[in-house]
Motif scaffolding. Sequence first.
Motif, PDB file in Angstrom:
ATOM      1  N   UNK A  20      37.581  29.373  38.341  1.00 54.66           N
ATOM      2  CA  UNK A  20      38.012  29.375  39.905  1.00 54.66           C
ATOM      3  C   UNK A  20      38.753  27.861  40.016  1.00 54.66           C
ATOM      4  N   UNK A  21      38.323  26.791  39.682  1.00 55.44           N
ATOM      5  CA  UNK A  21      38.857  25.621  40.034  1.00 55.44           C
ATOM      6  C   UNK A  21      40.124  25.460  39.528  1.00 55.44           C
ATOM      7  N   UNK A  22      40.441  25.995  38.137  1.00 56.13           N
ATOM      8  CA  UNK A  22      41.793  26.054  37.610  1.00 56.13           C
ATOM      9  C   UNK A  22      42.617  26.819  38.166  1.00 56.13           C
ATOM     10  N   UNK A  23      42.393  28.093  38.507  1.00 51.85           N
ATOM     11  CA  UNK A  23      43.185  29.162  39.028  1.00 51.85           C
ATOM     12  C   UNK A  23      43.801  28.794  40.576  1.00 51.85           C
ATOM     13  N   UNK A  24      42.725  27.986  41.496  1.00 48.24           N
ATOM     14  CA  UNK A  24      43.318  27.704  42.510  1.00 48.24           C
ATOM     15  C   UNK A  24      44.336  26.598  42.473  1.00 48.24           C
ATOM     16  N   UNK A  25      44.443  25.605  41.395  1.00 42.92           N
ATOM     17  CA  UNK A  25      45.449  24.860  40.953  1.00 42.92           C
ATOM     18  C   UNK A  25      46.779  25.599  40.561  1.00 42.92           C
ATOM     19  N   UNK A  85      48.521  16.705  47.212  1.00 43.81           N
ATOM     20  CA  UNK A  85      48.528  16.494  45.868  1.00 43.81           C
ATOM     21  C   UNK A  85      47.133  16.866  45.270  1.00 43.81           C
ATOM     22  N   UNK A  86      46.199  17.006  46.184  1.00 44.74           N
ATOM     23  CA  UNK A  86      44.795  17.433  45.671  1.00 44.74           C
ATOM     24  C   UNK A  86      44.882  18.997  45.093  1.00 44.74           C
ATOM     25  N   UNK A  87      45.585  19.686  45.667  1.00 42.24           N
ATOM     26  CA  UNK A  87      45.802  21.127  45.602  1.00 42.24           C
ATOM     27  C   UNK A  87      46.513  21.190  43.914  1.00 42.24           C
ATOM     28  N   UNK A  88      47.014  20.263  43.623  1.00 41.07           N
ATOM     29  CA  UNK A  88      47.601  20.418  42.307  1.00 41.07           C
ATOM     30  C   UNK A  88      46.690  19.864  41.319  1.00 41.07           C
ATOM     31  N   UNK A  89      45.653  19.616  41.606  1.00 38.02           N
ATOM     32  CA  UNK A  89      44.747  18.897  40.661  1.00 38.02           C
ATOM     33  C   UNK A  89      43.309  20.066  40.752  1.00 38.02           C
ATOM     34  N   UNK A  97      31.301  17.124  33.366  1.00 43.58           N
ATOM     35  CA  UNK A  97      31.823  17.876  32.159  1.00 43.58           C
ATOM     36  C   UNK A  97      32.980  18.792  32.473  1.00 43.58           C
ATOM     37  N   UNK A  98      33.504  18.402  33.759  1.00 42.40           N
ATOM     38  CA  UNK A  98      34.580  19.317  34.048  1.00 42.40           C
ATOM     39  C   UNK A  98      34.287  20.755  33.822  1.00 42.40           C
ATOM     40  N   UNK A  99      33.081  21.233  34.298  1.00 44.15           N
ATOM     41  CA  UNK A  99      32.783  22.751  34.154  1.00 44.15           C
ATOM     42  C   UNK A  99      32.756  23.543  32.616  1.00 44.15           C
TER      43      UNK A  99
END
Length: 302
Positions: A20-25, A85-89, A97-99
């Motif tokens: 989810x975190x990486x997909x939003x980005x 910028x936050x939307x791109x990270x 552990x970055x999930x």
Amino acid sequence: MNKSQLILQAKRVIDERKYQAENRCEQALKQLRQKDDWKQCEQALRTAQVKSALGTPSEQAQAQKDVAKFSAQRKKLLTLYGLTEQDLTPHYFCTDCNDTGIAGENVCHCLLDALRNAILADSNIPDKTSTFQNSAETSKHNQKVYSAAQKLCSGEGKRNALLFGATGCGKTYLLCACANYCADHGKTVTFLTAFKLNNLFLDCYLNGVAERKIILDNLTDVDVLIIDDLGTEKNVKNVTQEYLYVVLNERLTTGKQTLVSTNLELQQIRDKYDERIFSRLVDQKTTLVARLEGEDKRLSRK
């Protein structure tokens, strides 16, 4: 579910958070990559950054101006397209552990928390807020029993427990505290009233071999089996005592932990169940046999 299944379930929770975190980005970047002005700006900015780092002194001076220029343009484009910028990270749920579930060389606390939640959801513990720390027990005798039970759950000394005493003296609370403590420490837990356990035994008796094996495996493989109010169940001929013996004996043989509460006195337990069951319930080599004292706490709260 067995422990392997619960671990996989917990890992899926962590994997879903990462996705989810990486997909939003990724969706934000995909939106920008479709814009020609963004692509041109990004290309120009990267070229300027390279020249700023690797160019001749005269090229570096101009490149630094270009970096500032295209960086400002980039911010304006982000605003234009409703992004930051936050939307791109990726913004991970767990920054330790970055999930991934692994922090350094160790299992991350977020994966352990997810495993605990999976265990609790699968455990049938009636009160997930009951803990040793939250106990309002004032009886010094009962406090000693609580202390002994906590040590038992920690793996110190005896493995099993038989708690007896009058109705409302705190047996179920103590079993819940034991269950929550064990779940907190990664043990799988199944909490059943004697009535529900007896219904499972009836299912064993009435169903085929495959269904019987599934039920019994779930009862014998779980790290901690808790039976509340033993003695309140109906004694069904060829069912109750036969399957209770199988479960207790198998768990003793394999070193699994079994915690039992009952309103019956020891002699009443001996009268109700056969010698094989009684001896396995009260074997003081492996079992903490303890009475909780006091009147019905539920009545005193009214």
